[in-house]
Design a protein around this motif. Structure first.
Motif, PDB file in Angstrom:
ATOM      1  N   ILE A 194       5.333 -10.688 -10.523  1.00 17.74           N
ATOM      2  CA  ILE A 194       4.745 -10.524  -9.194  1.00 17.74           C
ATOM      3  C   ILE A 194       5.186 -11.661  -8.278  1.00 17.74           C
ATOM      4  O   ILE A 194       5.546 -11.436  -7.113  1.00 17.74           O
ATOM      5  CB  ILE A 194       3.212 -10.469  -9.290  1.00 17.74           C
TER       6      ILE A 194
ATOM      7  N   THR B  33      -1.845  -5.737  -3.100  1.00 14.26           N
ATOM      8  CA  THR B  33      -0.966  -6.284  -4.138  1.00 14.26           C
ATOM      9  C   THR B  33      -0.672  -7.764  -3.899  1.00 14.26           C
ATOM     10  O   THR B  33       0.227  -8.324  -4.513  1.00 14.26           O
ATOM     11  CB  THR B  33       0.343  -5.484  -4.208  1.00 14.26           C
ATOM     12  N   SER B  34      -1.455  -8.372  -3.002  1.00 13.90           N
ATOM     13  CA  SER B  34      -1.320  -9.800  -2.735  1.00 13.90           C
ATOM     14  C   SER B  34      -2.550 -10.596  -3.144  1.00 13.90           C
ATOM     15  O   SER B  34      -2.446 -11.779  -3.462  1.00 13.90           O
ATOM     16  CB  SER B  34      -1.051 -10.051  -1.241  1.00 13.90           C
TER      17      SER B  34
ATOM     18  N   ALA C  47      -7.987  -6.379  -3.675  1.00  7.46           N
ATOM     19  CA  ALA C  47      -7.776  -5.218  -4.544  1.00  7.46           C
ATOM     20  C   ALA C  47      -9.086  -4.733  -5.133  1.00  7.46           C
ATOM     21  O   ALA C  47      -9.381  -3.528  -5.151  1.00  7.46           O
ATOM     22  CB  ALA C  47      -6.781  -5.566  -5.646  1.00  7.46           C
TER      23      ALA C  47
ATOM     24  N   MET D 280      -5.886  -6.817  -9.539  1.00  7.56           N
ATOM     25  CA  MET D 280      -4.758  -6.641  -8.634  1.00  7.56           C
ATOM     26  C   MET D 280      -3.593  -5.945  -9.337  1.00  7.56           C
ATOM     27  O   MET D 280      -3.067  -6.450 -10.321  1.00  7.56           O
ATOM     28  CB  MET D 280      -4.287  -8.000  -8.103  1.00  7.56           C
ATOM     29  N   PRO D 281      -3.170  -4.779  -8.815  1.00  8.42           N
ATOM     30  CA  PRO D 281      -2.021  -4.094  -9.414  1.00  8.42           C
ATOM     31  C   PRO D 281      -0.719  -4.698  -8.920  1.00  8.42           C
ATOM     32  O   PRO D 281      -0.686  -5.435  -7.929  1.00  8.42           O
ATOM     33  CB  PRO D 281      -2.179  -2.660  -8.897  1.00  8.42           C
ATOM     34  N   VAL D 282       0.372  -4.365  -9.592  1.00  6.97           N
ATOM     35  CA  VAL D 282       1.683  -4.768  -9.089  1.00  6.97           C
ATOM     36  C   VAL D 282       2.071  -3.827  -7.959  1.00  6.97           C
ATOM     37  O   VAL D 282       1.551  -2.714  -7.831  1.00  6.97           O
ATOM     38  CB  VAL D 282       2.771  -4.759 -10.190  1.00  6.97           C
ATOM     39  N   ASP D 283       2.962  -4.280  -7.093  1.00  4.13           N
ATOM     40  CA  ASP D 283       3.468  -3.460  -6.004  1.00  4.13           C
ATOM     41  C   ASP D 283       4.057  -2.163  -6.558  1.00  4.13           C
ATOM     42  O   ASP D 283       4.696  -2.147  -7.608  1.00  4.13           O
ATOM     43  CB  ASP D 283       4.536  -4.249  -5.243  1.00  4.13           C
ATOM     44  N   SER D 284       3.834  -1.069  -5.834  1.00 10.39           N
ATOM     45  CA  SER D 284       4.344   0.234  -6.281  1.00 10.39           C
ATOM     46  C   SER D 284       5.836   0.175  -6.568  1.00 10.39           C
ATOM     47  O   SER D 284       6.328   0.762  -7.547  1.00 10.39           O
ATOM     48  CB  SER D 284       4.080   1.300  -5.215  1.00 10.39           C
TER      49      SER D 284
ATOM     50  N   PRO E  86      -1.918   2.918 -11.846  1.00 13.06           N
ATOM     51  CA  PRO E  86      -1.383   1.635 -11.390  1.00 13.06           C
ATOM     52  C   PRO E  86      -0.922   0.790 -12.569  1.00 13.06           C
ATOM     53  O   PRO E  86      -1.409   0.938 -13.693  1.00 13.06           O
ATOM     54  CB  PRO E  86      -2.578   0.997 -10.667  1.00 13.06           C
TER      55      PRO E  86
ATOM     56  N   TYR F  66      -0.513  -2.972 -14.153  1.00 11.39           N
ATOM     57  CA  TYR F  66      -1.145  -4.279 -14.055  1.00 11.39           C
ATOM     58  C   TYR F  66      -0.390  -5.295 -14.919  1.00 11.39           C
ATOM     59  O   TYR F  66       0.267  -4.920 -15.904  1.00 11.39           O
ATOM     60  CB  TYR F  66      -2.592  -4.212 -14.550  1.00 11.39           C
TER      61      TYR F  66
ATOM     62  N   MET G  82      -0.586   1.451  -0.890  1.00 12.34           N
ATOM     63  CA  MET G  82       0.159   1.859  -2.086  1.00 12.34           C
ATOM     64  C   MET G  82       1.048   3.055  -1.749  1.00 12.34           C
ATOM     65  O   MET G  82       0.727   3.850  -0.870  1.00 12.34           O
ATOM     66  CB  MET G  82      -0.792   2.259  -3.221  1.00 12.34           C
TER      67      MET G  82
END
Length: 350
Positions: free
Chosen positions: A33, A47-48, A53, A61-65, A98, A100, A269
């Protein structure tokens, strides 16, 4: 001489129906990330910031798509596009659960089409690739096509099979990985404009530009374990017609997505990649700009908290987008246009 090394598949090595289980599962880390943010400067709040999130319903918090996309894509390269000339396009991409930090991605592919080019030295390979997490849940399912070199120009051409490419992902097939149960903070998100504020046909110049450095795209291809020679091997590319390393097309997609924050900050997203084309090559030293058009405003079944926008985002090189450059009178992309991406993003509703 040892034959333990793998030269990668050439066009004549593929067959329709071929199933490929790609090597080297990839566990996502917090470091991925951080590197992704360093490469593109993406600022989407979900995603920041873990706190943001969680405030909109993610467990964390998920990772960016698109980081998920790159990790799934990268696994396919040694088997599909190690000997590629260029990646050409995408269709029917649907994001699932998502991703993670701590999750592990594995990718499989099926060859669904083949077409030898008229020059007899290359051909187009169509594949459907599916990335899953450690629990077998789908992270991403998409189709792409790529031009691949033949090893032997005299090798007989396979029967031409051009698949029926999927169209835009339908509203009922979009997966929404978050739910708004409280107030949505537009100030922290970076924009007051929600789903209701966009109109079909509206065009947005994202204003900012970002210059690609050699170190950027080289780090990116290694981060995603993308081993395609056209991206990382200058010695090999110096002997090719273009003579330079091509920028990985996904790198340009991520740049355009990051630039789109200015105008689409609440598109937290990506739910789908409906279609896409890499219109012209990109090289280190090029400055990427982007603009977007709202193609469709989509109400999601059973959801009043979140809506979807189907967007066309066009990226250019060394050409600001104030007048929305796209195609010439002949219907061909302008030479400065490098990406034409049709995708669907999720935004909160009022």
């Amino acid at each position: 001489m040892s034959t333990k090394t793998v030269p990668g598949n050439y066009f004549e090595d593929f067959s329709v129906g071929q199933q490929i289980r790609h090597a080297t599962p990839r566990t996502v880390t917090e470091g991925d990330i951080a590197l992704y943010t360093g490469l593109y400067g993406s600022r989407f709040a979900a995603t920041s910031a873990a706190t943001f999130a969680q405030s909109i319903g993610f467990e964390r918090m998920p990772v960016d798509s698109l980081l998920a996309f790159h990790l799934v894509f990268g696994k396919t390269v040694p088997d599909i596009s190690l000997n590629a000339v260029a990646n050409l396009g995408y269709a029917g991409g649907r994001f699932g659960v998502p991703l993670y930090p701590g999750d592990t991605v594995t990718t499989t592919s099926e060859v669904i089409g083949l077409k030898e080019n008229s020059n007899g030295r290359t051909g187009v390979v169509y594949v459907r690739s599916v990335g899953t997490n450690q629990d077998g849940e789908t992270v991403l399912d998409y189709v792409r096509w790529v031009m691949v070199n033949k090893k032997d120009a005299d090798a007989p051409a396979p029967e031409t099979v051009i698949p029926d490419l999927p169209g835009a992902v339908a509203a009922e097939d979009l997966q929404v990985p978050f739910e708004l149960t409280g107030a949505y903070d537009t100030e922290l998100a970076g924009s007051p404009y929600l789903w209701d504020d966009y109109e079909v046909g509206e065009r947005i110049d994202h204003v900012d530009g970002m210059t690609i450095e050699e170190s950027d795209h080289m780090l990116a291809t290694r981060l995603y374990q993308n081993t395609a020679k056209v991206h990382f091997n200058q010695h090999a590319q110096s002997q090719a017609k273009i003579g330079r390393r091509l920028i990985y097309g996904g790198h340009v997609i991520s740049l355009a997505r990051a630039l789109s924050f200015n105008g689409l900050a609440n598109g937290q997203m990506i739910a789908a990649i409906n279609a896409g084309a890499h219109a012209n090559p990109t090289f280190a030293g090029d400055t990427v700009y982007a603009w977007s058009e709202v193609i469709e405003r989509i109400e999601l079944p059973g959801r009043s908290d979140v809506g979807a926008l189907r967007l066309r985002t066009v990226a250019t090189k060394d050409l600001p987008c104030g007048d929305f450059p796209y195609k010439g009178e002949d219907g061909r992309y302008l030479p400065q246009v490098v990406l034409d991406l049709d995708y669907t993003v999720l935004l909160p509703r009022r």
